[in-house]
Design a protein around this motif. Structure first.
Motif, short mmCIF file in Angstrom:
data_model
loop_
_atom_site.label_atom_id
_atom_site.label_comp_id
_atom_site.label_asym_id
_atom_site.label_seq_id
_atom_site.Cartn_x
_atom_site.Cartn_y
_atom_site.Cartn_z
N PHE A 1 -4.84 -14.24 9.50
CA PHE A 1 -5.71 -13.67 10.22
C PHE A 1 -7.31 -14.27 9.89
CE2 PHE A 1 -2.69 -10.35 11.24
CZ PHE A 1 -3.32 -9.68 12.30
N THR A 2 -7.44 -15.00 8.56
CA THR A 2 -8.86 -15.50 8.23
C THR A 2 -8.72 -16.83 8.81
OG1 THR A 2 -7.77 -15.99 5.89
CG2 THR A 2 -9.23 -13.88 6.53
N ARG A 3 -7.63 -17.72 8.77
CA ARG A 3 -7.54 -19.11 8.96
C ARG A 3 -7.62 -19.22 10.47
NH1 ARG A 3 -2.65 -21.57 6.31
NH2 ARG A 3 -4.15 -21.42 4.50
N HIS A 4 -6.76 -18.27 11.35
CA HIS A 4 -6.55 -18.55 12.78
C HIS A 4 -7.36 -17.54 13.72
CE1 HIS A 4 -3.71 -21.57 11.99
NE2 HIS A 4 -2.75 -20.82 11.19
N LEU A 5 -7.67 -16.60 13.23
CA LEU A 5 -8.43 -15.38 14.09
C LEU A 5 -9.64 -14.88 13.73
CD1 LEU A 5 -5.09 -13.19 14.32
CD2 LEU A 5 -5.81 -15.17 15.91
N GLY A 6 -10.08 -15.69 13.04
CA GLY A 6 -11.75 -15.83 12.52
C GLY A 6 -12.08 -14.34 11.80
N TYR A 7 -11.21 -13.74 10.90
CA TYR A 7 -11.61 -12.59 10.28
C TYR A 7 -11.86 -13.12 9.02
CZ TYR A 7 -9.51 -9.07 13.23
OH TYR A 7 -9.38 -8.02 14.34
N PHE B 1 -3.00 -4.89 -0.67
CA PHE B 1 -3.96 -4.47 0.19
C PHE B 1 -5.10 -5.48 0.43
CE2 PHE B 1 -8.48 -2.90 0.35
CZ PHE B 1 -8.27 -1.95 1.61
N ALA B 2 -5.33 -5.59 1.85
CA ALA B 2 -6.53 -6.48 2.30
C ALA B 2 -7.15 -5.87 3.23
CB ALA B 2 -6.02 -7.79 2.60
N SER B 3 -8.60 -5.66 3.41
CA SER B 3 -9.23 -5.15 4.46
C SER B 3 -10.00 -6.34 5.02
CB SER B 3 -10.33 -4.18 4.15
OG SER B 3 -11.08 -3.48 5.29
N LEU B 4 -9.73 -6.39 6.41
CA LEU B 4 -10.55 -7.87 7.17
C LEU B 4 -11.45 -7.09 8.36
CD1 LEU B 4 -7.01 -9.66 7.50
CD2 LEU B 4 -8.83 -9.87 5.30
N THR B 5 -12.39 -7.96 8.75
CA THR B 5 -13.23 -7.71 9.60
C THR B 5 -13.67 -8.90 10.54
OG1 THR B 5 -15.09 -6.35 10.07
CG2 THR B 5 -15.33 -7.88 8.34
N ARG B 6 -14.48 -8.74 11.65
CA ARG B 6 -14.95 -9.75 12.30
C ARG B 6 -16.40 -9.38 12.72
NH1 ARG B 6 -11.77 -13.61 16.00
NH2 ARG B 6 -13.65 -13.13 17.34
N ASP C 1 -17.54 -9.49 15.69
CA ASP C 1 -17.66 -8.97 16.73
C ASP C 1 -17.00 -7.69 17.40
OD1 ASP C 1 -15.12 -9.49 16.92
OD2 ASP C 1 -15.07 -11.44 18.19
N ALA C 2 -16.58 -7.27 18.43
CA ALA C 2 -16.12 -6.08 18.97
C ALA C 2 -14.55 -5.95 18.40
CB ALA C 2 -16.34 -5.55 20.34
N ALA C 3 -14.04 -6.90 17.66
CA ALA C 3 -12.54 -6.90 17.51
C ALA C 3 -12.41 -5.68 16.43
CB ALA C 3 -11.94 -8.21 16.80
N VAL C 4 -11.15 -5.10 16.68
CA VAL C 4 -10.77 -3.90 15.55
C VAL C 4 -10.64 -4.52 14.26
CG1 VAL C 4 -8.49 -4.38 16.20
CG2 VAL C 4 -9.16 -2.18 15.37
N ASP C 5 -11.15 -3.94 13.22
CA ASP C 5 -10.84 -4.21 11.82
C ASP C 5 -9.38 -4.08 11.38
OD1 ASP C 5 -13.55 -4.64 11.48
OD2 ASP C 5 -13.85 -2.85 10.22
N VAL C 6 -8.71 -4.87 10.61
CA VAL C 6 -7.46 -5.01 10.36
C VAL C 6 -7.35 -4.54 8.64
CG1 VAL C 6 -5.40 -6.27 9.90
CG2 VAL C 6 -6.78 -6.37 12.03
N VAL C 7 -6.49 -3.55 8.27
CA VAL C 7 -6.12 -3.35 7.15
C VAL C 7 -4.69 -3.80 6.92
CG1 VAL C 7 -5.75 -1.34 5.17
CG2 VAL C 7 -7.84 -1.66 6.62
N LEU C 8 -4.23 -4.38 5.84
CA LEU C 8 -2.93 -4.87 5.37
C LEU C 8 -2.44 -4.11 4.35
CD1 LEU C 8 -3.65 -8.69 6.10
CD2 LEU C 8 -2.35 -7.29 7.73
N LEU C 9 -1.43 -3.41 4.39
CA LEU C 9 -0.75 -2.76 3.32
C LEU C 9 0.65 -3.23 3.03
CD1 LEU C 9 -2.11 0.99 4.26
CD2 LEU C 9 -2.87 -0.48 2.31
N ALA C 10 0.88 -3.43 1.59
CA ALA C 10 2.35 -4.11 1.43
C ALA C 10 3.19 -2.91 1.37
CB ALA C 10 2.22 -4.35 0.04
N ARG C 11 4.16 -3.13 2.14
CA ARG C 11 5.30 -2.03 2.52
C ARG C 11 5.66 -1.65 1.11
NH1 ARG C 11 10.60 -2.92 5.92
NH2 ARG C 11 10.93 -4.72 4.60
N GLY C 12 5.98 0.07 0.91
CA GLY C 12 6.44 0.41 -0.37
C GLY C 12 5.35 0.83 -1.22
N THR C 13 3.79 0.66 -0.82
CA THR C 13 2.77 1.11 -1.54
C THR C 13 2.73 2.46 -1.62
OG1 THR C 13 0.36 0.61 -2.05
CG2 THR C 13 0.93 0.94 0.38
N GLU C 14 2.28 3.01 -2.98
CA GLU C 14 2.25 4.36 -3.05
C GLU C 14 1.02 5.30 -2.51
OE1 GLU C 14 4.40 6.16 -5.12
OE2 GLU C 14 5.53 4.23 -5.20
#
Length: 130
Positions: free
Chosen positions: A22-28, A37-42, A44-57
């Motif tokens: 997302f940071t390298r190719h999509l400008g986040y 966990f990672a919280s990503l933003t741009r 512009d008007a693109a939606v923010d993206v939060v990435l969570l590891a599967r299995g996280t408590e």
């Protein structure tokens, strides 16, 4: 309620791989990050993206082991031809080539390393107006 930002939260196996994509190719850019966990933003008007590891408590038990699937993260904008060309040049696999639908939707798709489907859309005058 006044909504100030929209965010999509994606549960993935490898947070770092999606974050790099997302940071390298999509400008986040990274807003915050921690283990699983990672919280990503741009800017512009693109939606923010939060990435969570599967299995996280932090997720409820019934959501904890689900994987982001069956959804398409779609970005609508202009200059779709140049975007597809740029991504190809960067080595991103185009999983659905650029096409135009009769109702005026031009689109193509890619996937991030965790299989998250990302679609780019540009609206044009329909070739078969109703």
């Amino acid at each position: 309620m006044r909504i100030t930002t929209s965010t999509v939260s994606l549960t993935v196996d490898d947070v770092s791989a999606s974050q790099r994509f997302f940071t390298r190719h999509l400008g986040y850019t990274e807003q915050a990050a921690a283990e699983g966990f990672a919280s990503l933003t741009r800017e512009d008007a693109a939606v923010d993206v939060v990435l969570l590891a599967r299995g996280t408590e932090v997720l409820p038990a019934d959501q904890r082991n689900q994987h982001a699937s069956g959804m398409i993260l779609a970005f609508t904008g202009t200059g779709i031809d140049m975007e597809e060309k740029r991504l190809r040049t960067e080595g991103v696999e185009i999983t659905m080539p650029l096409r135009e639908e009769p109702w005026g939707e031009r689109l193509f798709q890619i996937k991030d390393p965790n299989g998250v489907v990302i679609q780019f859309v540009e609206w044009v005058a329909p070739s078969n107006p109703a």
